[in-house]
Design a protein around this motif. Structure first.
Motif, PDB file in Angstrom:
ATOM      1  N   PHE A  71     -78.554  28.857   1.747  1.00  0.00           N
ATOM      2  CA  PHE A  71     -77.303  28.512   1.053  1.00  0.00           C
ATOM      3  C   PHE A  71     -76.323  27.916   2.053  1.00  0.00           C
ATOM      4  CE2 PHE A  71     -73.011  29.369  -0.424  1.00  0.00           C
ATOM      5  CZ  PHE A  71     -73.072  28.898  -1.725  1.00  0.00           C
ATOM      6  N   ASN A  72     -75.626  26.884   1.622  1.00  0.00           N
ATOM      7  CA  ASN A  72     -74.632  26.262   2.504  1.00  0.00           C
ATOM      8  C   ASN A  72     -73.659  25.419   1.685  1.00  0.00           C
ATOM      9  OD1 ASN A  72     -73.538  25.686   5.112  1.00  0.00           O
ATOM     10  ND2 ASN A  72     -74.400  23.641   4.964  1.00  0.00           N
ATOM     11  N   THR A  73     -72.379  25.697   1.835  1.00  0.00           N
ATOM     12  CA  THR A  73     -71.341  24.900   1.183  1.00  0.00           C
ATOM     13  C   THR A  73     -70.044  25.057   1.959  1.00  0.00           C
ATOM     14  OG1 THR A  73     -70.424  24.313  -0.986  1.00  0.00           O
ATOM     15  CG2 THR A  73     -70.416  26.645  -0.404  1.00  0.00           C
ATOM     16  N   THR A  74     -68.994  24.363   1.551  1.00  0.00           N
ATOM     17  CA  THR A  74     -67.690  24.521   2.193  1.00  0.00           C
ATOM     18  C   THR A  74     -67.144  25.909   1.864  1.00  0.00           C
ATOM     19  OG1 THR A  74     -67.285  22.168   1.828  1.00  0.00           O
ATOM     20  CG2 THR A  74     -65.391  23.518   2.461  1.00  0.00           C
ATOM     21  N   PRO A  75     -66.804  26.726   2.868  1.00  0.00           N
ATOM     22  CA  PRO A  75     -66.368  28.103   2.611  1.00  0.00           C
ATOM     23  C   PRO A  75     -65.225  28.233   1.612  1.00  0.00           C
ATOM     24  CG  PRO A  75     -66.790  27.808   4.941  1.00  0.00           C
ATOM     25  CD  PRO A  75     -66.919  26.443   4.312  1.00  0.00           C
ATOM     26  N   ALA A  76     -64.304  27.282   1.605  1.00  0.00           N
ATOM     27  CA  ALA A  76     -63.129  27.385   0.734  1.00  0.00           C
ATOM     28  C   ALA A  76     -63.478  27.365  -0.746  1.00  0.00           C
ATOM     29  CB  ALA A  76     -62.156  26.249   1.044  1.00  0.00           C
ATOM     30  N   VAL A  77     -64.622  26.778  -1.121  1.00  0.00           N
ATOM     31  CA  VAL A  77     -64.979  26.652  -2.536  1.00  0.00           C
ATOM     32  C   VAL A  77     -66.135  27.561  -2.931  1.00  0.00           C
ATOM     33  CG1 VAL A  77     -64.143  24.277  -2.662  1.00  0.00           C
ATOM     34  CG2 VAL A  77     -66.535  24.701  -2.084  1.00  0.00           C
ATOM     35  N   VAL A  78     -66.539  28.464  -2.036  1.00  0.00           N
ATOM     36  CA  VAL A  78     -67.722  29.290  -2.313  1.00  0.00           C
ATOM     37  C   VAL A  78     -67.500  30.260  -3.464  1.00  0.00           C
ATOM     38  CG1 VAL A  78     -67.169  31.169  -0.706  1.00  0.00           C
ATOM     39  CG2 VAL A  78     -69.554  30.629  -1.199  1.00  0.00           C
ATOM     40  N   SER A  79     -66.237  30.661  -3.700  1.00  0.00           N
ATOM     41  CA  SER A  79     -65.969  31.632  -4.764  1.00  0.00           C
ATOM     42  C   SER A  79     -66.356  31.088  -6.139  1.00  0.00           C
ATOM     43  CB  SER A  79     -64.491  32.037  -4.758  1.00  0.00           C
ATOM     44  OG  SER A  79     -63.661  30.909  -4.947  1.00  0.00           O
ATOM     45  N   PHE A  80     -66.251  29.773  -6.328  1.00  0.00           N
ATOM     46  CA  PHE A  80     -66.657  29.148  -7.588  1.00  0.00           C
ATOM     47  C   PHE A  80     -68.143  29.400  -7.843  1.00  0.00           C
ATOM     48  CE2 PHE A  80     -68.028  25.819 -10.403  1.00  0.00           C
ATOM     49  CZ  PHE A  80     -66.956  25.594 -11.247  1.00  0.00           C
ATOM     50  N   ILE A 107     -81.391  31.283 -11.179  1.00  0.00           N
ATOM     51  CA  ILE A 107     -80.113  31.599 -10.534  1.00  0.00           C
ATOM     52  C   ILE A 107     -79.966  30.809  -9.242  1.00  0.00           C
ATOM     53  CG2 ILE A 107     -78.731  33.430  -9.479  1.00  0.00           C
ATOM     54  CD1 ILE A 107     -80.045  35.387 -11.439  1.00  0.00           C
ATOM     55  N   ASN A 108     -81.024  30.809  -8.430  1.00  0.00           N
ATOM     56  CA  ASN A 108     -80.976  30.036  -7.179  1.00  0.00           C
ATOM     57  C   ASN A 108     -80.946  28.537  -7.442  1.00  0.00           C
ATOM     58  OD1 ASN A 108     -80.809  31.958  -5.104  1.00  0.00           O
ATOM     59  ND2 ASN A 108     -82.989  32.414  -5.254  1.00  0.00           N
ATOM     60  N   ALA A 109     -81.569  28.126  -8.547  1.00  0.00           N
ATOM     61  CA  ALA A 109     -81.543  26.703  -8.899  1.00  0.00           C
ATOM     62  C   ALA A 109     -80.123  26.257  -9.208  1.00  0.00           C
ATOM     63  CB  ALA A 109     -82.453  26.442 -10.097  1.00  0.00           C
ATOM     64  N   VAL A 110     -79.368  27.109  -9.895  1.00  0.00           N
ATOM     65  CA  VAL A 110     -77.973  26.796 -10.216  1.00  0.00           C
ATOM     66  C   VAL A 110     -77.136  26.770  -8.936  1.00  0.00           C
ATOM     67  CG1 VAL A 110     -75.890  27.669 -11.353  1.00  0.00           C
ATOM     68  CG2 VAL A 110     -78.069  27.647 -12.573  1.00  0.00           C
ATOM     69  N   LYS A 111     -77.358  27.735  -8.062  1.00  0.00           N
ATOM     70  CA  LYS A 111     -76.639  27.767  -6.781  1.00  0.00           C
ATOM     71  C   LYS A 111     -76.888  26.480  -5.993  1.00  0.00           C
ATOM     72  CE  LYS A 111     -77.116  31.372  -4.216  1.00  0.00           C
ATOM     73  NZ  LYS A 111     -77.793  32.517  -3.556  1.00  0.00           N
ATOM     74  N   THR A 112     -78.144  26.069  -5.959  1.00  0.00           N
ATOM     75  CA  THR A 112     -78.503  24.852  -5.219  1.00  0.00           C
ATOM     76  C   THR A 112     -77.848  23.625  -5.842  1.00  0.00           C
ATOM     77  OG1 THR A 112     -80.629  25.837  -4.617  1.00  0.00           O
ATOM     78  CG2 THR A 112     -80.433  23.460  -4.398  1.00  0.00           C
ATOM     79  N   ALA A 113     -77.811  23.605  -7.175  1.00  0.00           N
ATOM     80  CA  ALA A 113     -77.204  22.459  -7.869  1.00  0.00           C
ATOM     81  C   ALA A 113     -75.696  22.391  -7.649  1.00  0.00           C
ATOM     82  CB  ALA A 113     -77.512  22.544  -9.361  1.00  0.00           C
ATOM     83  N   LEU A 114     -75.053  23.553  -7.488  1.00  0.00           N
ATOM     84  CA  LEU A 114     -73.599  23.587  -7.332  1.00  0.00           C
ATOM     85  C   LEU A 114     -73.143  23.364  -5.896  1.00  0.00           C
ATOM     86  CD1 LEU A 114     -72.637  26.642  -9.597  1.00  0.00           C
ATOM     87  CD2 LEU A 114     -72.141  24.246 -10.054  1.00  0.00           C
ATOM     88  N   MET A 115     -73.922  23.855  -4.921  1.00  0.00           N
ATOM     89  CA  MET A 115     -73.403  23.863  -3.557  1.00  0.00           C
ATOM     90  C   MET A 115     -73.236  22.461  -2.963  1.00  0.00           C
ATOM     91  SD  MET A 115     -76.619  25.437  -1.419  1.00  0.00           S
ATOM     92  CE  MET A 115     -78.119  24.509  -1.078  1.00  0.00           C
ATOM     93  N   GLY A 116     -74.076  21.505  -3.361  1.00  0.00           N
ATOM     94  CA  GLY A 116     -73.955  20.146  -2.832  1.00  0.00           C
ATOM     95  C   GLY A 116     -72.692  19.429  -3.293  1.00  0.00           C
ATOM     96  N   PRO A 117     -72.500  19.271  -4.617  1.00  0.00           N
ATOM     97  CA  PRO A 117     -71.290  18.593  -5.103  1.00  0.00           C
ATOM     98  C   PRO A 117     -69.992  19.274  -4.678  1.00  0.00           C
ATOM     99  CG  PRO A 117     -72.913  18.773  -6.857  1.00  0.00           C
ATOM    100  CD  PRO A 117     -73.431  19.589  -5.724  1.00  0.00           C
ATOM    101  N   LEU A 118     -69.981  20.619  -4.691  1.00  0.00           N
ATOM    102  CA  LEU A 118     -68.765  21.323  -4.292  1.00  0.00           C
ATOM    103  C   LEU A 118     -68.496  21.189  -2.797  1.00  0.00           C
ATOM    104  CD1 LEU A 118     -68.933  24.581  -6.452  1.00  0.00           C
ATOM    105  CD2 LEU A 118     -67.222  22.782  -6.564  1.00  0.00           C
ATOM    106  N   ALA A 119     -69.555  21.103  -2.009  1.00  0.00           N
ATOM    107  CA  ALA A 119     -69.372  20.882  -0.569  1.00  0.00           C
ATOM    108  C   ALA A 119     -68.729  19.520  -0.324  1.00  0.00           C
ATOM    109  CB  ALA A 119     -70.709  20.971   0.158  1.00  0.00           C
ATOM    110  N   GLY A 120     -69.128  18.510  -1.107  1.00  0.00           N
ATOM    111  CA  GLY A 120     -68.524  17.180  -0.975  1.00  0.00           C
ATOM    112  C   GLY A 120     -67.040  17.208  -1.291  1.00  0.00           C
ATOM    113  N   ILE A 121     -66.674  17.914  -2.370  1.00  0.00           N
ATOM    114  CA  ILE A 121     -65.259  18.028  -2.741  1.00  0.00           C
ATOM    115  C   ILE A 121     -64.504  18.840  -1.697  1.00  0.00           C
ATOM    116  CG2 ILE A 121     -63.642  18.918  -4.463  1.00  0.00           C
ATOM    117  CD1 ILE A 121     -65.837  18.468  -6.561  1.00  0.00           C
ATOM    118  N   GLY A 122     -65.085  19.997  -1.316  1.00  0.00           N
ATOM    119  CA  GLY A 122     -64.415  20.881  -0.354  1.00  0.00           C
ATOM    120  C   GLY A 122     -64.204  20.227   0.993  1.00  0.00           C
TER     121      GLY A 122
END
Length: 279
Positions: A71-80, A107-122
């Motif tokens: 798992f990897n995303t921008t920390p500021a948006v991880v709560s979403f 569940i992990n598929a959803v996490k993977t789908a969310l972490m990329g776009p949110l990392a770009g925004i974050g």
């Protein structure tokens, strides 16, 4: 801050779980590793909800193992993402209790789908916009000896940071996947990301003009006419030398030169040019 809308008996997201999950978003990168990145921090963040949701230790153990995937995303948006994952765990548990066939990997598929776009925004907003604006305003005040520089830097970055962390958890839990999908379909994510990039670049450009101070004292005498070299540069464009120097440093960074090497080079160059009266 209270979440009265979440204070119901038929939901895992009670105010107590909400607060515990929110505070656990901060040490997300405490156990960062290059194999699975933020997975341990994310699993730690999910513990309060999983303990509330499952009573059997094996079920809790299995759920934690699910969230130890990479798992990897921008920390500021991880709560979403945490909110959306908790909502999916709750649906998963209800379906399993009803004897329905469930897919744990969803569940992990959803996490993977969310972490990329949110990392770009974050990254665009927090690393590329709020941090740069805060640094630009803060350093200009700090250079004048004002303590407000440090205070404003922290406030400009952390006020939106805390708000996104806190309310992102609620938003993710209530409508996480559908909300992001609708934003993507409407092109809102792309517009916001591009706007953040443009704003960040504007701030960086203004910082180059205001924070990088380079001038030359060279004066030539040609046929009795005094020619001031700095006035020629100013006539081409105001801040010509700082702009040119910034582009040179940027080019060297693009070519792979280390930032520490450049910093030492700038220091030595400044001393040498000052000694010989070049700059």
């Amino acid at each position: 801050m209270e979440n009265k809308e979440l204070n119901t008996q038929d939901t895992v997201m009670t105010p107590d779980v909400y607060k515990k999950t929110f505070w656990r978003t901060f040490p997300l990168q405490a156990c960062f590793c290059f194999e699975r990145m933020q997975n341990v921090g994310f699993a730690y963040m999910m513990v309060p909800a999983l303990k509330k949701l499952y009573t059997d230790k094996k079920d809790i153990s299995d759920a934690l193992k699910r969230h130890l995937a990479i798992f990897n995303t921008t920390p500021a948006v991880v709560s979403f993402i945490a909110g959306a994952s908790i909502a999916m765990e709750e649906k998963f548990k209800k379906a399993k209790d009803n004897g329905e066939e469930v897919d744990e990997e969803s569940i992990n598929a959803v996490k993977t789908a969310l972490m990329g776009p949110l990392a770009g925004i974050g990254d665009s907003f927090f690393w590329g916009t709020f941090r740069i604006i805060g640094a630009g305003i803060g350093t200009s005040l700090a250079a004048k000896g004002s303590i407000l520089g440090a205070i404003l830097f922290l406030l400009i970055y952390n006020i939106p940071h805390f708000l996104v962390r806190y309310y992102g958890l609620k938003m993710g839990y209530k409508s996480g996947v559908g909300f992001l999908a609708s934003m993507n379909e409407g092109g809102v994510v792309a517009v916001l990301t591009e706007a953040a990039k443009v704003l960040g670049l504007l701030v960086v450009g203004s910082m180059c003009a205001s924070m990088v101070s380079i001038s030359t004292p060279f004066v030539f005498h040609l046929n009795g006419t005094k020619i001031v070299l700095q006035e020629i540069f100013d006539g081409i464009i105001k801040g010509f030398l700082p702009l040119g120097f910034t582009f040179i440093i940027y080019t060297l960074l693009e070519k792979g030169m280390k930032s520490t090497t450049l910093l030492w080079g700038i220091l030595i160059l400044g001393i040498v040019c000052s000694f010989f009266g070049i700059l």
